[in-house]
Scaffold this active site. Structure first.
Site, mmCIF file in Angstrom:
data_model
loop_
_atom_site.group_PDB
_atom_site.id
_atom_site.type_symbol
_atom_site.label_atom_id
_atom_site.label_comp_id
_atom_site.label_asym_id
_atom_site.label_seq_id
_atom_site.Cartn_x
_atom_site.Cartn_y
_atom_site.Cartn_z
ATOM 1 N N ALA A 21 0.814 -1.213 0.000
ATOM 2 C CA ALA A 21 0.000 0.000 0.000
ATOM 3 C C ALA A 21 0.849 1.265 0.000
ATOM 4 O O ALA A 21 0.535 2.231 -0.702
ATOM 5 C CB ALA A 21 -0.931 0.002 1.204
ATOM 6 N N GLU A 41 10.230 3.221 5.050
ATOM 7 C CA GLU A 41 10.137 1.755 5.118
ATOM 8 C C GLU A 41 11.200 1.230 6.086
ATOM 9 O O GLU A 41 12.353 1.670 6.056
ATOM 10 C CB GLU A 41 10.342 1.149 3.731
ATOM 11 C CG GLU A 41 10.637 -0.338 3.679
ATOM 12 C CD GLU A 41 9.593 -1.207 4.381
ATOM 13 O OE1 GLU A 41 9.987 -2.212 4.990
ATOM 14 O OE2 GLU A 41 8.391 -0.854 4.327
ATOM 15 N N LEU A 95 10.556 -5.006 3.540
ATOM 16 C CA LEU A 95 11.358 -4.435 2.465
ATOM 17 C C LEU A 95 10.439 -3.580 1.613
ATOM 18 O O LEU A 95 9.209 -3.701 1.694
ATOM 19 C CB LEU A 95 12.042 -5.510 1.621
ATOM 20 C CG LEU A 95 11.218 -6.345 0.638
ATOM 21 C CD1 LEU A 95 12.146 -7.180 -0.236
ATOM 22 C CD2 LEU A 95 10.222 -7.243 1.322
ATOM 23 N N TRP A 505 -1.014 -15.939 5.157
ATOM 24 C CA TRP A 505 -0.299 -14.665 5.115
ATOM 25 C C TRP A 505 -1.210 -13.544 4.607
ATOM 26 O O TRP A 505 -0.788 -12.673 3.865
ATOM 27 C CB TRP A 505 0.989 -14.808 4.309
ATOM 28 C CG TRP A 505 1.858 -15.879 4.863
ATOM 29 C CD1 TRP A 505 2.729 -15.786 5.921
ATOM 30 C CD2 TRP A 505 1.905 -17.256 4.438
ATOM 31 N NE1 TRP A 505 3.303 -17.007 6.173
ATOM 32 C CE2 TRP A 505 2.827 -17.941 5.279
ATOM 33 C CE3 TRP A 505 1.264 -17.973 3.437
ATOM 34 C CZ2 TRP A 505 3.119 -19.277 5.143
ATOM 35 C CZ3 TRP A 505 1.545 -19.322 3.301
ATOM 36 C CH2 TRP A 505 2.471 -19.966 4.148
ATOM 37 N N HIS A 506 -2.474 -13.596 5.074
ATOM 38 C CA HIS A 506 -3.473 -12.588 4.715
ATOM 39 C C HIS A 506 -4.027 -11.885 5.958
ATOM 40 O O HIS A 506 -5.241 -11.788 6.136
ATOM 41 C CB HIS A 506 -4.641 -13.231 3.951
ATOM 42 C CG HIS A 506 -4.258 -13.888 2.677
ATOM 43 N ND1 HIS A 506 -5.048 -14.851 2.053
ATOM 44 C CD2 HIS A 506 -3.158 -13.745 1.876
ATOM 45 C CE1 HIS A 506 -4.451 -15.260 0.943
ATOM 46 N NE2 HIS A 506 -3.315 -14.598 0.814
ATOM 47 N N THR A 551 -5.088 -11.195 -0.580
ATOM 48 C CA THR A 551 -5.373 -9.812 -0.190
ATOM 49 C C THR A 551 -4.503 -8.753 -0.867
ATOM 50 O O THR A 551 -4.672 -7.561 -0.593
ATOM 51 C CB THR A 551 -5.241 -9.664 1.340
ATOM 52 O OG1 THR A 551 -3.989 -10.209 1.770
ATOM 53 C CG2 THR A 551 -6.376 -10.386 2.052
ATOM 54 N N ASN A 552 -3.597 -9.125 -1.768
ATOM 55 C CA ASN A 552 -2.709 -8.125 -2.347
ATOM 56 C C ASN A 552 -3.461 -7.134 -3.237
ATOM 57 O O ASN A 552 -3.310 -5.911 -3.081
ATOM 58 C CB ASN A 552 -1.587 -8.787 -3.143
ATOM 59 C CG ASN A 552 -0.475 -7.819 -3.487
ATOM 60 O OD1 ASN A 552 0.187 -7.288 -2.612
ATOM 61 N ND2 ASN A 552 -0.269 -7.574 -4.778
#
Length: 570
Positions: A21, A41, A95, A505-506, A551-552
């Site tokens: 995002a 980041e 990252l 991983w969501h 979810t990406n």
């Protein structure tokens, strides 16, 4: 390369979190030349000039295992109830590009009803009619056009070709078709049950497209009003009364303060709520117990944590049915089906049909059905372990705490076993066995000489075992459990699923959107944190309920919409 910051900076908009995002937000907000934007980041930079081969590859099996790419000390509790409650490592990207730099590249959106549900839960203006145009604008679909598809967006999407699809995956799809789940052409088309070639975000040259490349292009990075700072972790938000005025960061060179007219959190569904809590925004009683001064009492921060609970069924593959191209994407097809459980929406279950279960020699010999509850009802939480920003938060998904999720995942394992044992797949698979992404599996997959020796020895033994292969898999791989054990003993099946449930991983939902008078809502429908001025959230933590999707792409859509709201306000 990103600029080297001084000890104090100032900007109009400070974005904390350079993941999926954050990169979208930075690109869109800096289109306004009069707006000074800083993107921060915690992890390292990833650009077109220095992207590592493991990240650019369309096979992602090594990228998420590299501890340079993840929050290496982050762990989470998975199951609930009487199941073992030992925390497991939970891989979250650290990252530039975030999850889009290490995920499975799946580019599906979920069902129209997911977004209409968001609106019914208080996220006004987030119905399907509002979100579909943004999804279309995001993508450049190389296979389909029409009212559901975009053709010129920054993310190229496609499906695997006839010549590249794994013979195992093709065989499973044909078997599903014969069993009443039709092979359908478009996962992002009409929402129907069936077998689909998965929609993936793979560029025309066959590589990954993290948002750190697709949105933060070389031209975007050259904008004089955009500054990208990596290797800096936010300690806390700075406040003046009830207004956010910036943030304090840690860096290799020391502390950095950034003053900002507004701050946007885009650190993900685990670290965005953790940063709010460390900054005194959250349930007041919990903050006081940790000695954190209360800025705003918001009971919903860190609550409503959602995931897609998962379990797997695997099979040893005969040589002719193994993936022929080691660089090919592995999640080549999916199976969407409806459980029929009362109250469950259509397509509430999902299985990724994997041509290989891992990047290594054992994984290349293993086909897999990776199931998850596509519309889960269990809810967990993110809480602080300590006020110290170095301490990772306490993450408890409480998967299967809702009995309906347990029932559906047990039935998924049973259906997957029956599918792989179908006589139509004779010759395309060998021993069928239960599987999961357990800590043991995760550890043995980590690159290294000793692990490589163990994997190589096991692969050679299994290839040579012949009629003893089933016994060897039962002893070494599935820890004494067989598919027959689970199919004939309901108690054993339930126990296996409870003990071995994992995620996908969501993570999502921990700063959910809602009405301002909803005590559990964290933000308005425009991402503004309720009760605090000059602060927004713009990542998967906004989701009021979990979509029936990886979810990406929904997260990119959220970032695009929040950026548009900010720009419209001037």
């Amino acid at each position: 390369m990103p600029d080297a910051p001084s000890s104090s900076l100032a900007c109009d908009t400070l974005i904390l979190g350079g993941g999926t995002a954050g990169c979208v937000l930075a690109a869109r907000l800096s289109e306004d030349a009069h707006r000074q934007v800083i993107l921060v980041e915690a992890g390292r930079d990833i650009s077109a000039q220095d992207i590592p081969a493991d990240i650019s590859a369309r096979y992602p099996g090594r990228a998420y295992l590299d501890t340079r790419n993840i929050w290496a000390r982050l762990s989470a509790l998975m199951g609930a109830g009487n199941a073992p409650r030992q925390p497991r490592r939970y891989e979250q990207a650290r990252l530039l590009g975030g999850g889009s730099a290490i995920n499975a590249l799946m580019a599906n959106r979920g069902a129209p009803g997911d977004y209409d549900e968001w609106e019914s839960l208080g996220a006004e203006g987030w119905g399907w009619r509002d979100c579909l145009p943004v999804f279309r604008a995001i993508e450049a679909d190389r296979d389909f056009s029409g009212p559901l598809h975009g053709t010129d967006g920054p993310i190229i999407v496609r499906r695997i070709s006839h010549g590249a699809i794994s013979p195992f995956v093709d065989g499973v799809m044909r078997t599903l078709d014969a069993r009443g789940y039709p092979i359908r052409p478009d996962q992002n088309g009409e929402w129907l049950d069936g077998a689909y070639r998965g929609t993936v975000a793979v560029s025309d040259d066959g590589s990954r497209q993290p948002t750190s490349l697709a949105y933060l292009t070389s031209d975007v990075r050259r904008r004089p009003n955009l500054r990208v700072i990596t290797d800096h972790q936010a300690r806390r938000l700075l406040t003046d009364g009830g207004r956010i005025t910036g943030a304090e960061l840690d860096s290799p060179a020391g502390s950095l303060t950034i003053d900002a007219a507004q701050v946007v959190l885009a650190a993900g569904a685990i670290h965005s709520p953790a940063l709010l809590l460390r900054s005194g925004i959250g349930p007041a009683s919990e903050l006081r117990a940790l000695g954190i001064p209360v800025v705003a009492d918001r009971a919903g921060i860190g609550r409503n944590l959602m995931e897609h609970p998962s379990i797997a069924v695997a099979t040893w593959l005969p040589p002719a049915f193994r993936e022929r191209n080691p660089d090919e994407h592995h999640e080549q097809a999916i199976w969407r089906y409806s459980s029929g459980l009362a109250g469950a929406p259509a397509g509430d279950m999902h299985a990724a049909i994997l041509s290989r279960a891992g990047w290594h020699c054992v994984g290349r010999r293993t086909g897999c059905l990776f199931f998850w509850v596509n519309k889960s009802w269990s809810r967990g939480s993110v809480r602080l372990a300590a006020a110290d920003p170095v301490a990772e938060p306490l993450v408890d998904f409480r998967m299967l705490s809702d009995e309906r999720d347990l029932m559906r995942l047990c039935e998924a394992l049973r259906m997957g076993a029956e599918l792989l044992l179908d006589p139509r797949l004779d010759g395309a698979r060998d021993v069928v066995f239960p599987a999961s992404y357990s800590p043991r599996v995760a550890q043995i997959a980590v690159p290294g000489r000793w692990n490589a020796f163990q994997r190589g020895t096991l692969a050679a033994l299994l290839d040579a075992a012949g009629p003893l292969r089933a016994a060897l898999i039962r002893t070494v791989v599935s820890e004494g459990i067989t598919i027959r054990d689970l199919l004939t003993d309901e108690s054993a099946l339930t126990d296996f699923v409870r003990r071995n449930v994992g995620g996908t991983w969501h993570p999502s939902g921990t700063c959910r959107m809602g009405r301002s008078d909803d005590p559990q809502a964290v933000t308005t429908a425009r991402g503004e944190v309720i009760g605090v001025a000059a602060l927004r959230v713009a990542d998967a933590s906004l989701m009021p309920s979990i979509p029936r999707a990886n979810t990406n792409m929904p997260t990119i859509m959220i970032a695009e919409r929040i950026a548009a709201f900010i720009r419209a306000e001037g």
